[in-house]
Structure formats: C-alpha cells, structure tokens
Design an enzyme around this catalytic site. Structure first.
Site, short mmCIF file in Angstrom:
data_model
loop_
_atom_site.label_atom_id
_atom_site.label_comp_id
_atom_site.label_asym_id
_atom_site.label_seq_id
_atom_site.Cartn_x
_atom_site.Cartn_y
_atom_site.Cartn_z
CG ASN A 128 -2.41 -7.68 3.95
OD1 ASN A 128 -3.19 -8.52 4.40
ND2 ASN A 128 -2.51 -7.19 2.73
CD GLN A 185 3.21 -3.89 6.57
OE1 GLN A 185 3.41 -4.61 7.54
NE2 GLN A 185 3.22 -2.56 6.63
CB SER A 186 3.81 -5.47 -0.57
OG SER A 186 2.68 -4.70 -0.88
CB VAL A 187 3.36 -0.46 1.05
CG1 VAL A 187 3.78 0.99 1.27
CG2 VAL A 187 3.21 -0.74 -0.45
CG HIS A 226 -1.47 -0.11 3.74
ND1 HIS A 226 -0.13 -0.32 4.00
CD2 HIS A 226 -1.88 -1.17 3.02
CE1 HIS A 226 0.24 -1.48 3.46
NE2 HIS A 226 -0.82 -2.02 2.86
#
Ligand code: 5GP
Length: 116
Positions: A89, A96-98, A102
């Site tokens: 993401n 994308q949340s972080v 990754h």
C-alpha cells in the site's frame, strides 16, 4: 521531511513485541497484528524507506534484497505450493497507514480479486 519514528522501527529494535516468522541480514518479517487472511505477514527492510516512492533513491541491490526477502519469507511460511499475494500500500489512496515501507504477504485461503 517526516522523520517520525514508526511502530515498525520499534518492532525492529525489539522495543515492542511481535511474532517474527523470518529474518535475514536485509529484512525482518512478522505477523500482522490484525490479520486479514489466515496467513498475514509484513516484511520490512532493515534499512528504512518510508514508502515505495522513496525507493527511487535506493540502490538496486538493496531493493532486490527486499523483494527476495519477501519471496524467502513466503517459502519459509510454506506458501509456495498454494500461492499467496504480495501487497504494498502506497500513500493516501493506497491506504498506507504506517510510514515505513512494508510488503504484506497474504495467504492461506483463495483471495478475491480485485481488492476493494
Ligand atoms: P498499511 O495499512 O500501512 O499497508 O499496513 C500496516 C499494517 O500494520 C496493518 O495491516 C496493521 O494491522 C499492521 N500493524 C499496525 N500496528 C501494528 C503493530 O503494532 N504490530 C503488528 N504486528 N502489526 C501492526
């Protein structure tokens, strides 16, 4: 520039617990805390990029070690026969949340396509 420490750096440093399923010189792979499939693992490079966009500035060998680390993780998880999906993401629309690059490895059931 956003140099904020993310949860993944804390996982990498062992400051917060995680279930590591594979690691080598270049990557660390651990279980996602909210699994979206029977197998849901996150693979991160030991050397931080914030997102996929940033790897434009990363040496190709490092990028190669990251992608290879994803494949080696999937093999270690026993997913090669059944298959699996790899998702990165990126940014807002990618959800994308972080902000630490990754790859998600998802497997253990037939996955739907396309994603929502
Ligand atoms: P993203 O949405 O950025 O692509 O993926 C971030 C992933 O990290 C999410 O699937 C979320 O469940 C996972 N996650 C968030 N915080 C933690 C945590 O503290 N530990 C672990 N193992 N996974 C986390």
């Amino acid at each position: 520039l956003n140099n904020e420490i993310t949860i993944f750096e804390k996982i990498l440093a062992g400051e917060i617990p995680s279930t590591i399923v594979y690691e080598n010189e270049h990557v660390v792979a651990f279980k996602d805390i909210i699994p979206k499939a029977p197998v849901h693992v996150l693979v991160i490079p030991r050397k931080k990029s914030r997102n996929l966009t940033e790897i434009a500035g990363v040496p190709e060998t490092e990028i190669g070690h990251f992608l290879k680390g994803v494949a080696l993780t999937a093999t270690a998880l026993g997913l090669d026969d059944s298959g699996y999906r790899v998702v990165i993401n990126n940014g807002r629309d990618g959800q994308q949340s972080v902000e630490y690059l990754h790859a998600h490895i998802l497997g253990g059931r037939p996955l739907k396509w396309p994603p929502g």
